[in-house]
Design a protein around this motif. Structure first.
Motif, PDB file in Angstrom:
ATOM      1  N   THR A  13       0.839  -1.195   0.000  1.00 54.08           N
ATOM      2  CA  THR A  13       0.000   0.000   0.000  1.00 54.08           C
ATOM      3  C   THR A  13       0.870   1.239   0.000  1.00 54.08           C
ATOM      4  N   VAL A  14       0.564   2.149  -0.925  1.00 53.38           N
ATOM      5  CA  VAL A  14       1.337   3.380  -1.083  1.00 53.38           C
ATOM      6  C   VAL A  14       0.370   4.558  -1.047  1.00 53.38           C
ATOM      7  N   ASP A  15       0.689   5.556  -0.238  1.00 53.43           N
ATOM      8  CA  ASP A  15      -0.113   6.777  -0.202  1.00 53.43           C
ATOM      9  C   ASP A  15       0.163   7.615  -1.444  1.00 53.43           C
ATOM     10  N   LEU A  16      -0.913   8.149  -2.021  1.00 50.29           N
ATOM     11  CA  LEU A  16      -0.827   9.051  -3.161  1.00 50.29           C
ATOM     12  C   LEU A  16      -1.372  10.409  -2.743  1.00 50.29           C
ATOM     13  N   GLN A  17      -1.165  11.402  -3.554  1.00 49.42           N
ATOM     14  CA  GLN A  17      -1.638  12.749  -3.234  1.00 49.42           C
ATOM     15  C   GLN A  17      -3.155  12.778  -3.059  1.00 49.42           C
ATOM     16  N   ASP A  18      -3.878  12.103  -3.942  1.00 51.45           N
ATOM     17  CA  ASP A  18      -5.341  12.150  -3.901  1.00 51.45           C
ATOM     18  C   ASP A  18      -5.971  10.819  -3.523  1.00 51.45           C
ATOM     19  N   GLY A  19      -5.177   9.865  -3.104  1.00 49.15           N
ATOM     20  CA  GLY A  19      -5.746   8.570  -2.781  1.00 49.15           C
ATOM     21  C   GLY A  19      -4.718   7.585  -2.294  1.00 49.15           C
ATOM     22  N   VAL A  20      -4.980   6.333  -2.586  1.00 48.47           N
ATOM     23  CA  VAL A  20      -4.138   5.228  -2.145  1.00 48.47           C
ATOM     24  C   VAL A  20      -3.985   4.258  -3.305  1.00 48.47           C
ATOM     25  N   ARG A  21      -2.813   3.641  -3.380  1.00 44.82           N
ATOM     26  CA  ARG A  21      -2.569   2.594  -4.377  1.00 44.82           C
ATOM     27  C   ARG A  21      -2.205   1.323  -3.626  1.00 44.82           C
ATOM     28  N   ILE A  22      -2.905   0.249  -3.951  1.00 47.46           N
ATOM     29  CA  ILE A  22      -2.594  -1.062  -3.383  1.00 47.46           C
ATOM     30  C   ILE A  22      -2.097  -1.933  -4.525  1.00 47.46           C
ATOM     31  N   GLU A  23      -0.821  -2.275  -4.481  1.00 44.33           N
ATOM     32  CA  GLU A  23      -0.231  -3.171  -5.482  1.00 44.33           C
ATOM     33  C   GLU A  23      -0.542  -4.604  -5.066  1.00 44.33           C
ATOM     34  N   ILE A  24      -1.076  -5.374  -6.014  1.00 44.83           N
ATOM     35  CA  ILE A  24      -1.458  -6.762  -5.753  1.00 44.83           C
ATOM     36  C   ILE A  24      -0.475  -7.682  -6.467  1.00 44.83           C
ATOM     37  N   ARG A  25       0.086  -8.618  -5.721  1.00 47.73           N
ATOM     38  CA  ARG A  25       1.004  -9.601  -6.309  1.00 47.73           C
ATOM     39  C   ARG A  25       0.557 -10.988  -5.855  1.00 47.73           C
ATOM     40  N   GLY A  26       0.260 -11.845  -6.835  1.00 49.04           N
ATOM     41  CA  GLY A  26      -0.132 -13.217  -6.508  1.00 49.04           C
ATOM     42  C   GLY A  26      -1.557 -13.514  -6.917  1.00 49.04           C
ATOM     43  N   ASP A  27      -2.147 -14.495  -6.230  1.00 48.32           N
ATOM     44  CA  ASP A  27      -3.485 -14.969  -6.544  1.00 48.32           C
ATOM     45  C   ASP A  27      -4.524 -14.288  -5.666  1.00 48.32           C
ATOM     46  N   THR A  51     -10.401  10.093  -2.432  1.00 46.04           N
ATOM     47  CA  THR A  51     -11.101  10.294  -3.700  1.00 46.04           C
ATOM     48  C   THR A  51     -10.857   9.167  -4.686  1.00 46.04           C
ATOM     49  N   ASP A  52      -9.718   8.484  -4.575  1.00 44.42           N
ATOM     50  CA  ASP A  52      -9.378   7.429  -5.529  1.00 44.42           C
ATOM     51  C   ASP A  52      -8.659   6.288  -4.827  1.00 44.42           C
ATOM     52  N   LEU A  53      -9.086   5.067  -5.138  1.00 40.73           N
ATOM     53  CA  LEU A  53      -8.380   3.870  -4.702  1.00 40.73           C
ATOM     54  C   LEU A  53      -7.912   3.160  -5.961  1.00 40.73           C
ATOM     55  N   HIS A  54      -6.600   3.038  -6.092  1.00 41.94           N
ATOM     56  CA  HIS A  54      -5.993   2.367  -7.241  1.00 41.94           C
ATOM     57  C   HIS A  54      -5.556   0.971  -6.812  1.00 41.94           C
ATOM     58  N   LEU A  55      -5.983  -0.027  -7.558  1.00 40.91           N
ATOM     59  CA  LEU A  55      -5.493  -1.382  -7.358  1.00 40.91           C
ATOM     60  C   LEU A  55      -4.561  -1.695  -8.515  1.00 40.91           C
TER      61      LEU A  55
END
Length: 135
Positions: A13-27, A51-55
């Protein structure tokens, strides 16, 4: 940045200016879908102005019915909070699954879907609907 290792799934999980990004690795499957659900729910609860959730899906391997269910539930929760879900860097196999299940447009559209509302394209306002679909 937080990392959540699991046997079949790893989330970063990485904080972004306007949201959060969750990098998914695996199944994303029966054994791991709850892990992604919990992380997305925690991020939503911890950030009232999200405002935004990035997967990030580039390293997503297999997705079963429980994984798809988790994505749909995350989408529902995010849009209910007034934020947008982004499925970034989708592999072809994920797009194929979403297409086959009729969920590709729903999960990847630019506008949030509000439960129980229809968007009026001319006025850009939401109108509540009744259970039978009438306004």
């Amino acid at each position: 940045m937080n990392t959540h290792p699991e046997q079949h799934l790893q989330l970063t999980t990485v904080d972004l200016q306007d949201g959060v990004r969750i990098e998914i690795r695996g199944d994303l499957d029966y054994l791991s879908a709850d892990v992604l659900m919990e992380e997305a729910t925690t991020q939503l609860a911890d950030r009232s102005a999200l405002t935004d959730l990035h997967l990030g899906c580039a390293d997503l391997h297999a997705v079963d019915s429980m994984g798809l269910s988790a994505l749909l539930l995350i989408h529902r929760r995010i849009t209910a909070a007034g934020a947008r879900l982004h499925l970034d860097d989708r592999p072809a196999k994920l797009d194929r699954l979403l297409s086959l299940t009729g969920t590709l447009e729903y999960l990847t559209s630019a506008q949030p879907h509000r439960t129980g509302q229809i968007m009026d394209n001319d006025a850009h306002t939401a109108r509540p609907t009744s259970l039978d679909g009438t306004t």
